[in-house]
Motif scaffolding. Sequence first.
Motif, PDB file in Angstrom:
ATOM      1  N   GLN A  77      78.642  19.451  13.553  1.00 30.16           N
ATOM      2  CA  GLN A  77      77.728  20.525  13.178  1.00 30.16           C
ATOM      3  C   GLN A  77      78.492  21.688  12.558  1.00 30.16           C
ATOM      4  N   SER A  78      77.924  22.269  11.538  1.00 31.33           N
ATOM      5  CA  SER A  78      78.415  23.511  10.954  1.00 31.33           C
ATOM      6  C   SER A  78      77.203  24.403  10.696  1.00 31.33           C
ATOM      7  N   GLY A  79      76.976  25.363  11.583  1.00 26.38           N
ATOM      8  CA  GLY A  79      75.798  26.209  11.454  1.00 26.38           C
ATOM      9  C   GLY A  79      74.527  25.387  11.535  1.00 26.38           C
ATOM     10  N   ASN A  80      73.671  25.487  10.514  1.00 30.86           N
ATOM     11  CA  ASN A  80      72.424  24.732  10.472  1.00 30.86           C
ATOM     12  C   ASN A  80      72.583  23.335   9.888  1.00 30.86           C
ATOM     13  N   TYR A  81      73.824  22.954   9.578  1.00 29.97           N
ATOM     14  CA  TYR A  81      74.059  21.666   8.939  1.00 29.97           C
ATOM     15  C   TYR A  81      74.617  20.649   9.933  1.00 29.97           C
ATOM     16  N   LEU A  82      74.087  19.421   9.861  1.00 31.92           N
ATOM     17  CA  LEU A  82      74.687  18.291  10.538  1.00 31.92           C
ATOM     18  C   LEU A  82      75.419  17.444   9.512  1.00 31.92           C
ATOM     19  N   ILE A  83      76.625  17.013   9.876  1.00 30.26           N
ATOM     20  CA  ILE A  83      77.380  16.077   9.038  1.00 30.26           C
ATOM     21  C   ILE A  83      77.452  14.764   9.782  1.00 30.26           C
ATOM     22  N   ASN A  95      82.589   3.044   4.733  1.00 29.69           N
ATOM     23  CA  ASN A  95      82.012   4.199   5.423  1.00 29.69           C
ATOM     24  C   ASN A  95      80.988   4.898   4.533  1.00 29.69           C
ATOM     25  N   MET A  96      80.210   5.781   5.140  1.00 27.61           N
ATOM     26  CA  MET A  96      79.203   6.554   4.421  1.00 27.61           C
ATOM     27  C   MET A  96      79.023   7.885   5.161  1.00 27.61           C
ATOM     28  N   THR A  97      78.894   8.972   4.414  1.00 26.08           N
ATOM     29  CA  THR A  97      78.752  10.300   5.010  1.00 26.08           C
ATOM     30  C   THR A  97      77.617  11.035   4.312  1.00 26.08           C
ATOM     31  N   PHE A  98      76.812  11.790   5.099  1.00 23.00           N
ATOM     32  CA  PHE A  98      75.803  12.646   4.475  1.00 23.00           C
ATOM     33  C   PHE A  98      75.600  13.892   5.325  1.00 23.00           C
ATOM     34  N   GLN A  99      75.069  14.937   4.685  1.00 17.48           N
ATOM     35  CA  GLN A  99      74.913  16.252   5.303  1.00 17.48           C
ATOM     36  C   GLN A  99      73.433  16.643   5.285  1.00 17.48           C
ATOM     37  N   VAL A 100      72.956  17.207   6.412  1.00 17.29           N
ATOM     38  CA  VAL A 100      71.534  17.509   6.589  1.00 17.29           C
ATOM     39  C   VAL A 100      71.362  18.992   6.888  1.00 17.29           C
ATOM     40  N   VAL A 113      84.088  19.233  12.692  1.00 13.21           N
ATOM     41  CA  VAL A 113      84.268  20.408  11.840  1.00 13.21           C
ATOM     42  C   VAL A 113      85.269  21.328  12.518  1.00 13.21           C
ATOM     43  N   ASP A 114      86.366  21.604  11.840  1.00 12.49           N
ATOM     44  CA  ASP A 114      87.415  22.490  12.343  1.00 12.49           C
ATOM     45  C   ASP A 114      87.350  23.787  11.540  1.00 12.49           C
ATOM     46  N   GLY A 115      86.765  24.833  12.140  1.00 12.60           N
ATOM     47  CA  GLY A 115      86.443  26.023  11.350  1.00 12.60           C
ATOM     48  C   GLY A 115      85.287  25.662  10.439  1.00 12.60           C
ATOM     49  N   ASN A 116      85.539  25.672   9.145  1.00  9.54           N
ATOM     50  CA  ASN A 116      84.546  25.184   8.181  1.00  9.54           C
ATOM     51  C   ASN A 116      85.056  23.967   7.408  1.00  9.54           C
ATOM     52  N   GLN A 117      86.125  23.356   7.939  1.00 14.64           N
ATOM     53  CA  GLN A 117      86.699  22.194   7.260  1.00 14.64           C
ATOM     54  C   GLN A 117      86.262  20.909   7.952  1.00 14.64           C
ATOM     55  N   LEU A 118      85.814  19.967   7.151  1.00 16.94           N
ATOM     56  CA  LEU A 118      85.431  18.666   7.664  1.00 16.94           C
ATOM     57  C   LEU A 118      86.685  17.806   7.828  1.00 16.94           C
ATOM     58  N   VAL A 119      86.844  17.222   9.034  1.00 16.08           N
ATOM     59  CA  VAL A 119      87.978  16.342   9.328  1.00 16.08           C
ATOM     60  C   VAL A 119      87.412  15.049   9.904  1.00 16.08           C
ATOM     61  N   ALA A 120      87.863  13.924   9.382  1.00 19.72           N
ATOM     62  CA  ALA A 120      87.339  12.627   9.805  1.00 19.72           C
ATOM     63  C   ALA A 120      88.483  11.690  10.141  1.00 19.72           C
ATOM     64  N   VAL A 121      88.164  10.679  10.944  1.00 23.41           N
ATOM     65  CA  VAL A 121      89.100   9.602  11.266  1.00 23.41           C
ATOM     66  C   VAL A 121      88.371   8.283  11.060  1.00 23.41           C
ATOM     67  N   GLY A 126      88.434  19.173   1.425  1.00 19.39           N
ATOM     68  CA  GLY A 126      88.861  20.455   0.901  1.00 19.39           C
ATOM     69  C   GLY A 126      87.767  21.490   0.750  1.00 19.39           C
ATOM     70  N   ARG A 127      86.505  21.128   1.023  1.00 18.35           N
ATOM     71  CA  ARG A 127      85.385  22.021   0.763  1.00 18.35           C
ATOM     72  C   ARG A 127      84.901  22.705   2.033  1.00 18.35           C
ATOM     73  N   ASP A 128      84.393  23.903   1.901  1.00 21.63           N
ATOM     74  CA  ASP A 128      83.783  24.647   3.000  1.00 21.63           C
ATOM     75  C   ASP A 128      82.404  24.054   3.269  1.00 21.63           C
ATOM     76  N   VAL A 129      82.256  23.323   4.407  1.00 18.93           N
ATOM     77  CA  VAL A 129      81.012  22.606   4.645  1.00 18.93           C
ATOM     78  C   VAL A 129      79.878  23.549   5.044  1.00 18.93           C
ATOM     79  N   SER A 130      80.165  24.793   5.348  1.00 10.18           N
ATOM     80  CA  SER A 130      79.085  25.723   5.676  1.00 10.18           C
ATOM     81  C   SER A 130      78.233  26.047   4.460  1.00 10.18           C
ATOM     82  N   THR A 131      78.685  25.633   3.253  1.00 11.60           N
ATOM     83  CA  THR A 131      77.903  25.828   2.028  1.00 11.60           C
ATOM     84  C   THR A 131      76.813  24.766   1.879  1.00 11.60           C
TER      85      THR A 131
END
Length: 795
Positions: free
Chosen positions: A196-202, A221-226, A260-268, A284-289
Amino acid sequence: MKKAWINFVSIIVITAIAATQWLSVSDDRSFHFFDIEGSVAATEEQALIRTEELLPVLGASADSMYTVYTGSNVNSQNYYRWSSTVKSYLTQPDAQTIMRVQGNAVSGVLVEYYDLSYTLLNTKIVAQELPIFGGFYETSSNYFIISGQTNPEESNTKEVVRVTKYDKDWNKISTASLANCNTVIPFDAGSLRVSQSGNYLIIRTSHEMYTSSDGYNHQANMTFQVNTASSPMTITDKQYTVYNIGTGYVSHSFNQFVKVDGNQLVAVDHGDAYPRSIVLIKYGRDVSTGLFNSTCTNVPIMTFPGTIGNNSTGASVGAFEISSANYLVAGNSVVQDSTNTSRTTRNIFVASVSKSSSAVTMNWITNYSEGTTTTTTPQMVKIAADTYVLIWSRGDQVYYTKINGSGQKVSDIYNFSGSLSDCAPIVVSGKIVWYTWSSADVKFYEISTTNLAENGVRPITIPDPNNPVPIPSPTPTDDPAPPAFGVSYRTHIQEMGWQGYRSNGTMAGTSGQSLRLEGIKIKISGDPNLGVQYTTHVQDYGWLPWCANDEMSGTEGESKRLEAIKIQLTGSSKNLYDIYYRVHAQDFGWLGWASNGAAAGTAGYSKRLEAIEVVIVEKGATAPGSAARAYVANGGTQDVPGANATNVGYRTHIQNVGWQGFRYNGQMSGTSGRSLRLEGINIKLTNQQYSGGIRYTTHVQDVGWQNYVANGEMAGTSGRSLRLEGIKIELTGEMANQYDIYYRVHVQDFGWLGWAKNGQPSGSQGHSKRLEGIEVVLVKKGGAAPGTTVNSFIQ
């Protein structure tokens, strides 16, 4: 709320998919299901239908006290090639309630509520939006369920994933749909995890993609943001096409983690193709956007030898955590060499990836040799800042140890009988908690965060409206005036101290807090010719001497649990009355009523007493309740060996295991058939009837014979990985005049040696052989040895 009796029905279910199918990738990296005979299986959609047909739902209500379901999640966190979605979740809706969310148990999502003593309070069935369960996630205000469906027609307009938002009462609020995402089967041969980043789910998961030019359906893999705040919710970004690792794409990704580490997305991800490694990916992107797609930094954690796309990697990933300075990835692996895919024994690791430098440090937690029993995929839970507990299983034992923020082991390894599941452990009221489920058999597991040696298995309690569990005030109260006649008693409670007096059947102790009783005082009022005496069985000490009339029995300030109690009346009026008492024991609940000096509680299980009730009745009057099963002894109706006489107790520190629990009077301490060395030992006398004590010395690898230690002190070494090779034990003082002490050891390559006694050496010297087990027994002076005394020491 009206409570009803829960009638669970257990049905044996054969899960044919897991038993008869395996996954294969051809040389051109295509991704297929095959059956054991080698023929191509039906489509996965058909396989999923067969699975559902094998899991009949016998009965369920939308909001009721009970439901009936079948299946199991035991060891479902473990995988050898590819993982599956997590279907078992625990959360804590409030300070007194635990909520269990279970997918694939019923037609819908099963939600159960428990109190802190694991009594089932209520059950809901939440309708599942799409037929395939993907996952569950909780935010501070809402619950979310992710579900999906297959798309064999490869339609760009068909919805394949749906995110459904609920309030905390499970009222549906909104949904978001994912389509046009190159997906034939969502959540395929991988997992699904949410951050989670604010109102967003990743949401990061896996999928089987549209047919490629080679005619196959590949997996990745597949990733999406809500955006969860919009009405309706919307998908703001997604990544589903075939790219490369520089964009976070991993082909044949068999497990996925995201944070989410701060506003950075980190995955394994755990990949077997591109890349063929466990890899950490930093976006590299700020996911809070609301967007995450960007150029990524990739850190290989463990690279696998072998053919690109070979499903067998010999490793699995179980947990991903973020400390102040490092990313921590826990898993297990075989030795990664040219024969990795044929090896069978996996050891536990925690990889630490520096946030600042991306340097990888591999911390190996176990070192089992190839061919021995393997470990399962581990779990890890944060208990404090930069402090974690790592948990895995091996055989029928759960193992665990404390890990610091650099991924290093910083405590002993503990173990107890049990299992893991795909339920990620959570911390509830100072305890690490998870559950296993096998049809009607639901068990909760506990580990104390403040004393890792304390653990337990708690089966659920089905409330009986005809015998409700009493719930006392958890707060110690001022002492009330004693009754005109009767018995009063007060208990010393873990973390709370002395509770106020309770009288004549009122419960003393706590309910639903998992707190041990550590001491007790009992007194009689109203008859000067009536007294009381009592003794308690205390952790590590056994039965203590009898005390009387408001003296304390137990311990204070030692964190020792009471395990059993005996109470009897004294004085000239004792023949006019019976005294009854019952206890609430960890994992057993309320036992039956004991009376007049009989034992109440447990023996040989290491279970704490949590509460007690005591009452006096006229001689021969009816008991307050059932007297059945007032005392439960491990192995039968008798006490642990020697519990009513002087005991010799001993425990050993074992390679890769840590300190084992105490054994008594001839029971084996150590291990059998596991080739694990003893590294340390404590020996003590309990329930001692004569003065004196016990002393002992060990012969240690590279050290030789140590100085003698006595009465529970440790002999051996700690943290040096040195084997014990020999031991001498002897009694002192009057104990030496009354008893002989015999002991024998199990030695590497020699097996069990003969019995030594009274300070004679036992074991070997000059052969570099480890001790693996020991038995110690007290015998009345001059009595027969427990067995042969031949060949007790080999030089």
